[in-house]
Design a protein around this motif. Structure first.
Motif, short mmCIF file in Angstrom:
data_model
loop_
_atom_site.label_atom_id
_atom_site.label_comp_id
_atom_site.label_asym_id
_atom_site.label_seq_id
_atom_site.Cartn_x
_atom_site.Cartn_y
_atom_site.Cartn_z
N GLY A 156 -0.97 -5.42 -22.12
CA GLY A 156 0.03 -6.58 -22.88
C GLY A 156 -0.01 -7.80 -21.79
N VAL A 157 1.26 -8.01 -21.45
CA VAL A 157 1.66 -9.01 -20.45
C VAL A 157 2.01 -8.66 -19.14
N PHE A 158 1.73 -7.42 -19.08
CA PHE A 158 2.08 -6.57 -17.63
C PHE A 158 0.72 -6.37 -17.08
N ILE A 159 0.81 -6.40 -15.57
CA ILE A 159 -0.24 -6.02 -14.80
C ILE A 159 0.33 -4.88 -14.15
N TYR A 160 -0.64 -4.04 -13.91
CA TYR A 160 -0.32 -2.68 -13.16
C TYR A 160 -1.28 -2.45 -12.08
N TYR A 161 -0.84 -2.43 -10.87
CA TYR A 161 -1.54 -2.14 -9.73
C TYR A 161 -1.64 -0.70 -9.37
N SER A 162 -2.78 -0.33 -8.79
CA SER A 162 -2.97 1.04 -8.30
C SER A 162 -3.92 1.05 -7.20
N LEU A 163 -3.60 2.15 -6.23
CA LEU A 163 -4.45 2.14 -5.03
C LEU A 163 -5.67 2.51 -5.18
N GLU A 164 -6.60 1.87 -4.58
CA GLU A 164 -8.24 2.34 -4.46
C GLU A 164 -8.44 3.26 -3.22
N LYS A 165 -8.12 4.52 -3.40
CA LYS A 165 -8.38 5.31 -2.11
C LYS A 165 -10.02 5.43 -1.60
N ILE A 171 0.85 -1.22 -0.12
CA ILE A 171 0.18 0.12 0.01
C ILE A 171 0.81 1.21 0.20
N GLU A 172 1.79 1.22 0.88
CA GLU A 172 2.87 2.24 0.93
C GLU A 172 3.47 2.63 -0.41
N ALA A 202 -10.18 -7.16 -0.98
CA ALA A 202 -10.51 -6.11 -0.10
C ALA A 202 -10.96 -4.84 -0.82
N GLY A 203 -10.58 -4.80 -1.89
CA GLY A 203 -10.95 -3.45 -2.61
C GLY A 203 -9.97 -2.34 -2.47
N LEU A 204 -8.80 -2.62 -2.05
CA LEU A 204 -7.65 -1.66 -1.87
C LEU A 204 -6.94 -1.53 -3.16
#
Length: 115
Positions: free
Chosen positions: A62-71, A19-20, A53-55
């Motif tokens: 493409g083949v990459f998965i990007y993660y971002s924070l759900e504020k 998360i940080e 958890a929806g966070l």
């Protein structure tokens, strides 16, 4: 997104670190994996728990998965916790009164008056 699920997801130190990492913005999974000494499947499982958890949310490129924070999930937790926390006090305003200048005396003035 129940507060219980969010709290359980944040109960693990590794997930809090993720998360940080995401607070600055979106990251590819590989960049997150590089921050840990665990095997990729372990970190992948942590990411899955955070997503459930929806966070965090994912975006595939493409083949990459990007993660971002759900504020919004963090706001929900904040709304639940806020009644238990003391109200933030406004910072005291600085007084605009200037500090009075004290005139400096010439140390020789008192000697001149004695002569």
């Amino acid at each position: 997104m129940a507060v219980e699920n969010i709290a359980k997801a944040l109960g693990d130190e590794s997930r809090r670190k993720i998360i940080e990492l995401l607070k600055e913005g979106e990251l590819p999974a590989t960049a997150i994996f590089d921050q840990f000494e665990y095997a990729a499947p372990t970190i992948s499982r942590h990411l899955s728990v955070l997503k459930d958890a929806g966070l965090v949310s994912t975006r595939r490129n493409g083949v990459f998965i990007y993660y971002s924070l759900e504020k919004d999930a963090l706001r929900q937790l904040d709304e639940w916790l806020s009644p238990f926390l003391p109200k933030a006090k406004a910072a005291p305003k600085e007084k605009s009164n200037p500090v009075p200048k004290i005139p400096k005396e010439n140390p020789f003035d008192k000697f001149q008056s004695e002569f």
